[in-house]
Design an enzyme around this catalytic site. Structure first.
Site, mmCIF file in Angstrom:
data_model
loop_
_atom_site.group_PDB
_atom_site.id
_atom_site.type_symbol
_atom_site.label_atom_id
_atom_site.label_comp_id
_atom_site.label_asym_id
_atom_site.label_seq_id
_atom_site.Cartn_x
_atom_site.Cartn_y
_atom_site.Cartn_z
ATOM 1 N N ARG A 1 0.856 -1.187 0.000
ATOM 2 C CA ARG A 1 0.000 0.000 0.000
ATOM 3 C C ARG A 1 0.891 1.236 0.000
ATOM 4 N NH1 ARG A 1 -4.553 2.531 0.246
ATOM 5 N NH2 ARG A 1 -4.788 4.394 1.533
ATOM 6 N N ILE A 2 0.496 2.239 -0.763
ATOM 7 C CA ILE A 2 1.124 3.561 -0.684
ATOM 8 C C ILE A 2 0.148 4.440 0.078
ATOM 9 C CG2 ILE A 2 2.058 5.512 -1.948
ATOM 10 C CD1 ILE A 2 2.504 3.623 -4.318
ATOM 11 N N GLU B 1 0.486 15.244 3.776
ATOM 12 C CA GLU B 1 -0.744 15.445 4.530
ATOM 13 C C GLU B 1 -1.797 16.181 3.703
ATOM 14 O OE1 GLU B 1 -3.318 15.245 7.432
ATOM 15 O OE2 GLU B 1 -1.305 14.913 8.250
ATOM 16 N N GLY B 2 -3.039 15.776 3.895
ATOM 17 C CA GLY B 2 -4.155 16.493 3.274
ATOM 18 C C GLY B 2 -4.133 16.455 1.757
ATOM 19 N N ASP C 1 -6.076 17.240 -5.834
ATOM 20 C CA ASP C 1 -5.110 16.277 -5.300
ATOM 21 C C ASP C 1 -3.709 16.670 -5.752
ATOM 22 O OD1 ASP C 1 -3.765 14.056 -4.330
ATOM 23 O OD2 ASP C 1 -5.215 12.612 -5.102
ATOM 24 N N ARG D 1 -0.974 15.043 -4.573
ATOM 25 C CA ARG D 1 -0.058 13.960 -4.230
ATOM 26 C C ARG D 1 0.741 13.457 -5.430
ATOM 27 N NH1 ARG D 1 -4.203 10.046 -1.233
ATOM 28 N NH2 ARG D 1 -5.425 10.790 -3.011
#
Length: 341
Positions: free
Chosen positions: A179-180, A222-223, A256, A258
């Site tokens: 999992r990432i 985060e977030g 997003d 990320r």
């Protein structure tokens, strides 16, 4: 009970912190490194299979696994940074937990000044950068930074332990369960139920322990990449009616932010080129495969509340949050029928 899955993203533009513009399906979020983070790509979604699995928390069966066919991520929004992000495992230590005994690897990268982590279960999964010899170091130096085999014992002075399994290096293992996971202080530490992040981390550790082998890459973003301060600002916006994506836009962030470059480099450092990925996020699959890591299976992370929907529970904050991620971020979950009423 019937389920429904909506493919088209609804993108909302904003002009300032509190003045939303009209709905505009052509709105493009701000660019990150020249790349739009959220783009309408509903056609890609058809490459993946949605499904609410039964008894997912009790076993990991063939019926719970979703095979992902080869994908060709759109070049317009993915950049292959393979071999450009350098990472190094600085230290490793044994961490006994209520789930089982894991080894925690701490990584640094040249991309940022953050401490990213790999939570590893299985003695055969080792870090190349950790095991590499460093100039002038002693056996004790290597022990202190975790570059030993097996388990340490009182008085040990050698990195070669007597309890290391000599067969580990010769066994051919199947691709591990991985999992990432992106950091979530609110969900993991103070158990917020605005999201399912804490639940996902716990479940990933449990499933990997059951498998007997696997890795959780824990990234400090985060977030969804906007940081804790703006995440809390977004929560205040959600309390006055904005959803999780519109709140980001009001704060002048894309949905997003990320990025998984560091995660894929950690996989390479751990000699993992084929993985079975615990995720609901197709963008994560696309980024990982674009970096050269083959995702041979996608295993869904079905929230507990959605496995057996309770009519008295439907409508809670986590449900609405997940519903938005399905409808607007292509997440691969089936929305309980009660949420569509």
């Amino acid at each position: 009970m019937g389920y429904h899955n909506t493919e088209e993203a609804q993108l909302i533009g904003v002009s300032s912190y509190n003045v939303p513009l009209k709905t505009d399906a052509t709105y493009k979020p701000p660019l990150t490194n020249g790349v739009a983070t959220l783009i309408k790509r509903s056609s890609i979604k058809k490459n993946f299979t949605n499904g609410l699995t039964n008894n997912f928390r009790h076993s990991l069966r063939a019926s719970d696994v979703i095979n992902t066919p080869p994908t060709t991520p759109p070049s317009s929004n993915l950049i292959n940074k393979k071999n450009t992000v350098k990472i190094e495992c600085q230290v490793r230590a044994r961490i006994p937990t209520s789930t089982g005994e894991f080894f925690l690897h701490l990584y640094r990268s040249e991309l940022d000044n953050k401490e990213h982590l790999a939570i590893v279960y299985g003695d055969d999964i080792r870090s190349n950068s950790l095991d590499a010899s460093r100039p002038g170091e002693s056996e004790m130096d290597r022990i202190i930074r975790g570059a030993y085999k097996g388990r340490l014992k009182p008085g040990q002075r050698s990195v070669e332990t007597s309890n290391a399994d000599p067969k580990v290096s010769t066994v051919q293992f199947p691709p591990p369960l991985v999992r990432i996971h992106s950091e979530c202080f609110t969900g993991e530490t103070i158990h917020s139920v605005r999201c399912d992040c804490g639940e996902q981390l716990d479940e990933a550790m449990r499933l990997i322990k059951l498998e007997g082998r696997g890795v959780i890459i824990y990234l400090r973003q985060e977030g969804r990449g906007i940081g804790l301060a703006d995440k809390l600002r977004a929560y205040n916006l959600q309390d006055i009616g904005y959803d999780t994506i519109k709140a980001n836009h009001v704060l002048k962030h894309p949905a997003d932010l990320r990025n998984y470059d560091i995660a894929t480099q950690i996989f390479e450092d751990l000699n993992l080129s084929n993985v079975r990925l615990l995720t609901n996020n197709p963008d994560k699959i696309e980024q990982v495969e674009n970096a050269g890591i083959k995702v041979i299976e996608r295993i869904p992370m079905v929230p507990i509340a959605w496995q057996s929907p309770d009519p008295n529970h439907i409508g809670k904050e986590m449900d609405q949050y997940l519903k938005v991620k399905v409808e607007q971020m292509r997440h691969l979950l089936n929305i309980p029928e009660a949420l569509l009423r």
